[in-house]
Design an enzyme around this catalytic site. Sequence first.
Site, PDB file in Angstrom:
ATOM      1  N   PHE A   1       7.211 -10.498 -29.077  1.00 42.10           N
ATOM      2  CA  PHE A   1       6.666 -11.822 -29.370  1.00 42.10           C
ATOM      3  C   PHE A   1       7.836 -12.791 -29.593  1.00 42.10           C
ATOM      4  CE2 PHE A   1       4.397 -15.008 -31.930  1.00 42.10           C
ATOM      5  CZ  PHE A   1       3.319 -15.218 -31.094  1.00 42.10           C
TER       6      PHE A   1
ATOM      7  N   ASP B   1       7.021  -4.151 -35.025  1.00 45.45           N
ATOM      8  CA  ASP B   1       6.023  -5.200 -35.247  1.00 45.45           C
ATOM      9  C   ASP B   1       4.671  -4.594 -34.873  1.00 45.45           C
ATOM     10  OD1 ASP B   1       4.263  -7.339 -35.096  1.00 45.45           O
ATOM     11  OD2 ASP B   1       5.746  -8.733 -34.293  1.00 45.45           O
TER      12      ASP B   1
ATOM     13  N   TYR C   1      -4.437 -11.255 -39.434  1.00 44.43           N
ATOM     14  CA  TYR C   1      -5.515 -12.147 -38.970  1.00 44.43           C
ATOM     15  C   TYR C   1      -6.102 -11.737 -37.633  1.00 44.43           C
ATOM     16  CZ  TYR C   1      -1.115 -14.326 -37.375  1.00 44.43           C
ATOM     17  OH  TYR C   1       0.142 -14.546 -36.879  1.00 44.43           O
ATOM     18  N   LYS C   2      -5.551 -10.664 -37.026  1.00 46.42           N
ATOM     19  CA  LYS C   2      -6.090 -10.216 -35.729  1.00 46.42           C
ATOM     20  C   LYS C   2      -7.174  -9.167 -36.001  1.00 46.42           C
ATOM     21  CE  LYS C   2      -1.528 -10.911 -33.618  1.00 46.42           C
ATOM     22  NZ  LYS C   2      -1.705 -12.233 -33.024  1.00 46.42           N
TER      23      LYS C   2
ATOM     24  N   ARG D   1      -6.184 -13.078 -21.468  1.00 54.20           N
ATOM     25  CA  ARG D   1      -6.218 -11.893 -22.340  1.00 54.20           C
ATOM     26  C   ARG D   1      -7.632 -11.668 -22.833  1.00 54.20           C
ATOM     27  NH1 ARG D   1      -1.953 -11.793 -27.232  1.00 54.20           N
ATOM     28  NH2 ARG D   1      -3.345 -13.439 -27.875  1.00 54.20           N
TER      29      ARG D   1
HETATM   30  C1  LIG Z   1       3.210  -9.580 -32.151  1.00 50.61           C
HETATM   31  C2  LIG Z   1       3.344 -10.789 -33.023  1.00 50.61           C
HETATM   32  N1  LIG Z   1       4.416 -10.881 -33.846  1.00 50.61           N
HETATM   33  C3  LIG Z   1       4.602 -11.946 -34.641  1.00 50.61           C
HETATM   34  C4  LIG Z   1       3.687 -12.978 -34.666  1.00 50.61           C
HETATM   35  C5  LIG Z   1       3.968 -14.149 -35.550  1.00 50.61           C
HETATM   36  O1  LIG Z   1       3.228 -14.024 -36.711  1.00 50.61           O
HETATM   37  P1  LIG Z   1       3.300 -15.123 -37.882  1.00 50.61           P
HETATM   38  O2  LIG Z   1       2.806 -16.394 -37.310  1.00 50.61           O
HETATM   39  O3  LIG Z   1       2.393 -14.540 -38.944  1.00 50.61           O
HETATM   40  O4  LIG Z   1       4.687 -15.211 -38.343  1.00 50.61           O
HETATM   41  C6  LIG Z   1       2.551 -12.922 -33.852  1.00 50.61           C
HETATM   42  C7  LIG Z   1       1.570 -14.016 -33.862  1.00 50.61           C
HETATM   43  O5  LIG Z   1       0.570 -14.015 -33.205  1.00 50.61           O
HETATM   44  C8  LIG Z   1       2.384 -11.799 -33.004  1.00 50.61           C
HETATM   45  O6  LIG Z   1       1.342 -11.697 -32.178  1.00 50.61           O
END
Ligand SMILES: Cc1ncc(COP(=O)(O)O)c(C=O)c1O
Length: 422
Positions: free
Chosen positions: A128, A207, A232-233, A382
């Site tokens: 990400f 992650d 939140y997912k 997606r």
């Molecule tokens: C795989 C992944 N890592 C990190 C993040 C970033 O998360 P945050 O906005 O809580 O820092 C996301 C956000 O969707 C994500 O999908």
Amino acid sequence: MSTHFSIEQARALDAADPLARFRQQFAIPEPELIYLDGNSLGRLPLASTALAHDLVERQWGERLIRSWNEGWFSLPERIGGKLAQLLGAYPDEVTIADSTSVNLFKLAVAALHHQRGRTRILTDDLNFPSDVYVLQGAVAMLGAGHRLEIIASPDGVHAPVAALLERLDSDVALVVLSHTVFKSGYVYDMAAITAAAHAAGALVLWDLSHSAGSVPVDLAGAGANLAIGCTYKYINGGPGAPAFLYVRRDLQPLLANPISGWMGQHDPFVFGLDYVAEPGLRHFLTGTPPVLAVALIEPGVDLLLAAGMTALRAKAVQQTEYLIDLWEAMLAPLGYTLKSPRQAGQRGAHVSLGHAEGWRINQALIRDLGVLPDFRAPDNIRLGIAPLYTTFADLYTAAERLRRAVDEGIYARYSSQRALVT
Ligand SMILES: Cc1ncc(COP(=O)(O)O)c(C=O)c1O
């Protein structure tokens, strides 16, 4: 279009689904809406509405500051301890804090300090982007000559496992990877990568944002060092819900939180001016936790625990296979490509489809066809499956509408101009 798929067949699969009853535990105000974005923002558990009332009216409104000693202070570790069960970790190894990005910063900097003398950090281009930005920022801030190496995926779908293993040597301090990658849904073999990294003396930071609550994770079994992830997912903690972090028990006293704050102080209410870290995981907290938001993570965790990760995984595999079969029969002939791994063992709970008109099709789905997926540049539609509430009828209907969007030229009503949030 193939004739052996039908809505009746999809409904029969739903009737046989052992997890079907969990859908009733969620707010579904528009039953006809096909929601395939639970991998971005999970649905609202009904229990969260009741809890939000209690939190605001009674815990805050009536009990006021007394609530800190009636459960608020220990909320991050109590809910983290429950979440640990979904991640194959011990309860004292997971806590709730900050955002995923901030937790990544804290753990990455802690790990790099611990690994002094080693200069390389490995990640891949499926990670990400926020994770990569955080690592770039940490490298710049540390000014210690660290080098971030972003290893390219061979095809944008599968991870560059062989290249990653080749680059592991005694100069690698840290490997940072998304366990389930956000675009294609590829899932890394956590145990194998962790073992290879450890053999080279490197630490690994996973992650788990797209794995927690959707893919079985065995942090203890893999001997994983560090992990972070959002709630939140698939955990259904609500928009912007605080994230979690995991630090293996034996590493906790060895790693220092670079954002040392009073919530991580050994005895915060002594108000001494010298920071003395709480030796356990608590020192990875910094400031006052956002109590309402932390508390609202619990109902979603309880639902996942009640369903069980084995059953959730079985349904996710069955549903992603079903969706891929639908793609092959109904959508591939219309120019849709599969941008997720074909092999179930390498795939999380979402399926990405590519199409040259992906953005416009996505608009047609949302505005005309009652389907809510999301879109990831350049052309990924997606389709997120949340096994707690996604039905087979949802998937059949979504495939039928993806077909119509192209077959009936509905996408052509929309411009190629992108929106701010996709
Ligand atoms: C795989 C992944 N890592 C990190 C993040 C970033 O998360 P945050 O906005 O809580 O820092 C996301 C956000 O969707 C994500 O999908």
